[in-house]
Design a protein around this motif. Sequence first.
Motif, PDB file in Angstrom:
ATOM      1  N   LYS A   1     -15.438  26.190  12.551  1.00 23.43           N
ATOM      2  CA  LYS A   1     -14.024  26.336  12.885  1.00 23.43           C
ATOM      3  C   LYS A   1     -13.257  25.049  12.597  1.00 23.43           C
ATOM      4  CE  LYS A   1     -11.058  28.396  16.333  1.00 23.43           C
ATOM      5  NZ  LYS A   1     -10.990  29.137  17.607  1.00 23.43           N
ATOM      6  N   LYS A   2     -13.854  23.905  12.926  1.00 24.69           N
ATOM      7  CA  LYS A   2     -13.178  22.622  12.736  1.00 24.69           C
ATOM      8  C   LYS A   2     -14.177  21.568  12.294  1.00 24.69           C
ATOM      9  CE  LYS A   2     -12.105  19.764  16.166  1.00 24.69           C
ATOM     10  NZ  LYS A   2     -11.453  19.173  17.363  1.00 24.69           N
ATOM     11  N   VAL A   3     -13.745  20.700  11.366  1.00 20.37           N
ATOM     12  CA  VAL A   3     -14.532  19.525  11.003  1.00 20.37           C
ATOM     13  C   VAL A   3     -13.631  18.302  11.054  1.00 20.37           C
ATOM     14  CG1 VAL A   3     -16.110  20.818   9.510  1.00 20.37           C
ATOM     15  CG2 VAL A   3     -14.095  19.721   8.517  1.00 20.37           C
ATOM     16  N   ARG A   4     -14.260  17.153  11.239  1.00 18.17           N
ATOM     17  CA  ARG A   4     -13.528  15.887  11.237  1.00 18.17           C
ATOM     18  C   ARG A   4     -14.049  15.016  10.101  1.00 18.17           C
ATOM     19  NH1 ARG A   4     -14.983  14.311  17.243  1.00 18.17           N
ATOM     20  NH2 ARG A   4     -16.837  15.409  16.506  1.00 18.17           N
ATOM     21  N   ILE A   5     -13.114  14.400   9.389  1.00 24.27           N
ATOM     22  CA  ILE A   5     -13.472  13.482   8.304  1.00 24.27           C
ATOM     23  C   ILE A   5     -12.920  12.114   8.667  1.00 24.27           C
ATOM     24  CG2 ILE A   5     -13.190  12.943   5.865  1.00 24.27           C
ATOM     25  CD1 ILE A   5     -12.798  15.980   5.438  1.00 24.27           C
ATOM     26  N   VAL A   6     -13.813  11.148   8.697  1.00 24.56           N
ATOM     27  CA  VAL A   6     -13.428   9.795   9.080  1.00 24.56           C
ATOM     28  C   VAL A   6     -13.509   8.897   7.848  1.00 24.56           C
ATOM     29  CG1 VAL A   6     -13.918   7.844  10.598  1.00 24.56           C
ATOM     30  CG2 VAL A   6     -14.330  10.191  11.393  1.00 24.56           C
ATOM     31  N   HIS A   7     -12.380   8.290   7.519  1.00 27.08           N
ATOM     32  CA  HIS A   7     -12.308   7.396   6.360  1.00 27.08           C
ATOM     33  C   HIS A   7     -12.261   5.956   6.865  1.00 27.08           C
ATOM     34  CE1 HIS A   7      -9.854   5.768   2.723  1.00 27.08           C
ATOM     35  NE2 HIS A   7     -11.126   5.434   2.649  1.00 27.08           N
ATOM     36  N   ASP A   8     -13.429   5.363   6.958  1.00 29.05           N
ATOM     37  CA  ASP A   8     -13.571   3.955   7.341  1.00 29.05           C
ATOM     38  C   ASP A   8     -14.449   3.308   6.286  1.00 29.05           C
ATOM     39  OD1 ASP A   8     -13.723   1.530   8.553  1.00 29.05           O
ATOM     40  OD2 ASP A   8     -14.773   2.203  10.350  1.00 29.05           O
ATOM     41  N   ARG A   9     -13.840   2.759   5.261  1.00 26.41           N
ATOM     42  CA  ARG A   9     -14.502   2.305   4.030  1.00 26.41           C
ATOM     43  C   ARG A   9     -14.964   3.499   3.204  1.00 26.41           C
ATOM     44  NH1 ARG A   9     -18.088  -2.969   6.001  1.00 26.41           N
ATOM     45  NH2 ARG A   9     -16.325  -4.126   6.901  1.00 26.41           N
ATOM     46  N   ALA A  10     -15.873   4.308   3.752  1.00 27.15           N
ATOM     47  CA  ALA A  10     -16.300   5.529   3.076  1.00 27.15           C
ATOM     48  C   ALA A  10     -15.775   6.735   3.847  1.00 27.15           C
ATOM     49  CB  ALA A  10     -17.820   5.575   2.984  1.00 27.15           C
ATOM     50  N   PHE A  11     -15.844   7.907   3.220  1.00 19.76           N
ATOM     51  CA  PHE A  11     -15.461   9.151   3.875  1.00 19.76           C
ATOM     52  C   PHE A  11     -16.705   9.786   4.488  1.00 19.76           C
ATOM     53  CE2 PHE A  11     -11.951   8.486   1.040  1.00 19.76           C
ATOM     54  CZ  PHE A  11     -10.854   9.061   1.681  1.00 19.76           C
ATOM     55  N   THR A  12     -16.638  10.103   5.765  1.00 19.33           N
ATOM     56  CA  THR A  12     -17.772  10.700   6.462  1.00 19.33           C
ATOM     57  C   THR A  12     -17.367  12.038   7.063  1.00 19.33           C
ATOM     58  OG1 THR A  12     -18.622   8.501   7.049  1.00 19.33           O
ATOM     59  CG2 THR A  12     -19.482  10.380   8.293  1.00 19.33           C
ATOM     60  N   LEU A  13     -18.129  13.061   6.725  1.00 19.53           N
ATOM     61  CA  LEU A  13     -17.934  14.362   7.360  1.00 19.53           C
ATOM     62  C   LEU A  13     -18.684  14.289   8.701  1.00 19.53           C
ATOM     63  CD1 LEU A  13     -18.303  17.765   5.453  1.00 19.53           C
ATOM     64  CD2 LEU A  13     -18.090  17.487   7.908  1.00 19.53           C
ATOM     65  N   TRP A  14     -17.936  14.093   9.756  1.00 19.97           N
ATOM     66  CA  TRP A  14     -18.508  13.665  11.035  1.00 19.97           C
ATOM     67  C   TRP A  14     -19.530  14.658  11.591  1.00 19.97           C
ATOM     68  CZ3 TRP A  14     -18.264   8.869  12.279  1.00 19.97           C
ATOM     69  CH2 TRP A  14     -18.630   8.455  13.565  1.00 19.97           C
ATOM     70  N   GLU A  15     -19.292  15.924  11.427  1.00 24.26           N
ATOM     71  CA  GLU A  15     -20.208  16.932  11.978  1.00 24.26           C
ATOM     72  C   GLU A  15     -21.570  16.928  11.280  1.00 24.26           C
ATOM     73  OE1 GLU A  15     -16.733  17.491  13.949  1.00 24.26           O
ATOM     74  OE2 GLU A  15     -16.947  17.308  11.768  1.00 24.26           O
ATOM     75  N   LEU A  16     -21.643  16.334  10.107  1.00 22.41           N
ATOM     76  CA  LEU A  16     -22.919  16.296   9.367  1.00 22.41           C
ATOM     77  C   LEU A  16     -23.502  14.888   9.279  1.00 22.41           C
ATOM     78  CD1 LEU A  16     -22.212  18.723   6.355  1.00 22.41           C
ATOM     79  CD2 LEU A  16     -23.073  19.262   8.637  1.00 22.41           C
ATOM     80  N   ARG A  17     -22.959  13.959  10.082  1.00 18.31           N
ATOM     81  CA  ARG A  17     -23.369  12.554   9.907  1.00 18.31           C
ATOM     82  C   ARG A  17     -24.842  12.316  10.214  1.00 18.31           C
ATOM     83  NH1 ARG A  17     -20.989  13.240  14.652  1.00 18.31           N
ATOM     84  NH2 ARG A  17     -21.543  12.018  16.516  1.00 18.31           N
ATOM     85  N   TYR A  18     -25.418  13.108  11.109  1.00 16.20           N
ATOM     86  CA  TYR A  18     -26.829  12.911  11.458  1.00 16.20           C
ATOM     87  C   TYR A  18     -27.732  13.966  10.822  1.00 16.20           C
ATOM     88  CZ  TYR A  18     -24.956   9.739  14.983  1.00 16.20           C
ATOM     89  OH  TYR A  18     -24.300   8.713  15.622  1.00 16.20           O
ATOM     90  N   VAL A  19     -27.149  14.799  10.013  1.00 15.45           N
ATOM     91  CA  VAL A  19     -27.920  15.855   9.362  1.00 15.45           C
ATOM     92  C   VAL A  19     -28.593  15.294   8.119  1.00 15.45           C
ATOM     93  CG1 VAL A  19     -27.782  18.113   8.236  1.00 15.45           C
ATOM     94  CG2 VAL A  19     -26.370  17.632  10.244  1.00 15.45           C
ATOM     95  N   SER A  20     -29.838  15.584   7.919  1.00 16.10           N
ATOM     96  CA  SER A  20     -30.565  15.083   6.753  1.00 16.10           C
ATOM     97  C   SER A  20     -29.984  15.663   5.474  1.00 16.10           C
ATOM     98  CB  SER A  20     -32.051  15.448   6.852  1.00 16.10           C
ATOM     99  OG  SER A  20     -32.215  16.845   6.719  1.00 16.10           O
ATOM    100  N   GLU A  21     -30.275  14.964   4.387  1.00 15.23           N
ATOM    101  CA  GLU A  21     -29.757  15.424   3.096  1.00 15.23           C
ATOM    102  C   GLU A  21     -30.294  16.809   2.771  1.00 15.23           C
ATOM    103  OE1 GLU A  21     -29.588  13.831  -1.507  1.00 15.23           O
ATOM    104  OE2 GLU A  21     -29.885  12.396   0.122  1.00 15.23           O
ATOM    105  N   ARG A  22     -31.518  17.043   3.147  1.00  9.94           N
ATOM    106  CA  ARG A  22     -32.122  18.356   2.891  1.00  9.94           C
ATOM    107  C   ARG A  22     -31.395  19.448   3.675  1.00  9.94           C
ATOM    108  NH1 ARG A  22     -38.593  19.702   3.536  1.00  9.94           N
ATOM    109  NH2 ARG A  22     -38.467  21.885   2.887  1.00  9.94           N
ATOM    110  N   GLU A  23     -31.080  19.132   4.938  1.00  7.23           N
ATOM    111  CA  GLU A  23     -30.373  20.100   5.774  1.00  7.23           C
ATOM    112  C   GLU A  23     -28.937  20.312   5.281  1.00  7.23           C
ATOM    113  OE1 GLU A  23     -31.277  22.023   8.572  1.00  7.23           O
ATOM    114  OE2 GLU A  23     -33.241  21.560   7.716  1.00  7.23           O
ATOM    115  N   GLN A  24     -28.332  19.230   4.778  1.00  9.34           N
ATOM    116  CA  GLN A  24     -26.954  19.344   4.287  1.00  9.34           C
ATOM    117  C   GLN A  24     -26.848  20.342   3.141  1.00  9.34           C
ATOM    118  OE1 GLN A  24     -24.602  15.894   3.430  1.00  9.34           O
ATOM    119  NE2 GLN A  24     -25.371  14.758   5.207  1.00  9.34           N
TER     120      GLN A  24
END
Length: 276
Positions: free
Chosen positions: A183-206
């Motif tokens: 329903k909602k995602v947050r993107i944080v732009h602090d030097r790089a862009f981070t999709l916050w809801e997936l920040r701890y998700v492994s690359e395989r899971e992503q």
Amino acid sequence: MLEVIFEDDHDTAAFLHLIQQSDDRRHFIVREGIKKVGIERSESAFSVQRFIEPIFVRFFLECKEDEHMLSLIEDAYCFTDQDEQQQILQLAHSIMEGELDDHPFEPKKEPRTQFISDALRTISLDAGVFSVRSFQTFRLGKYYERLREYAEAAIDEYRMEQEYQNFIQSLRDYVTSNPPRMKKVRIVHDRAFTLWELRYVSEREQKKYIDRRFVREHPMYIDSHLLAPLISIAPETVELYTDKPEHMMSRTIQNVFQERVRLFPLGAFVSEKTEG
């Protein structure tokens, strides 16, 4: 007396208007004819050549440059649609004025006005006949070569922009035609862009969030760490935290998701984290 010969009445009127704007006009006698203007000095201390050179430079820049550029765009590069021609011409002006700072076209050290001035100084303008058409044909080769470079750079810029707009439309179509996976995602732009809801998700899971078929169709443009999962998730709301809303990626997110995007300064997200 110097007699200047023009191709049409419009050019004649434009040239006379430039003469009227000159502070030194009162020192010269100006006679208007059919497609021609005569100029002679009324005081011996003043030179027709020195008076008329800057006026000619303005005339070619302000009255003839766009005409030549549009002719190039249509005849040499086959852009016949008038709207396209005007867009390319505007981009050329932006490049000339240095407005596109990130454009790869590097302006030459010598300004294009110098080519006109140098060509004018190779002939005597104190008396005789000056044909605008002949001067354009035989004396302004270097100037027109510079204009060609600007036209080519503008066309490259235009084509890139068209590609970008087509790319954005394809992403927009995908987002609107697929149900949201979040329903909602947050993107944080602090030097790089981070999709916050997936920040701890492994690359395989992503990869489970990514529509691989769609990414294969846009391999040159889709960022696998941000844009690919974001587009594939197609959220109802995107909260974008950034202090640089004009950043290319910020603009892309806003252009794709449009009214779904809620824009915040980066500091607002820091406060939210602290409070949470």
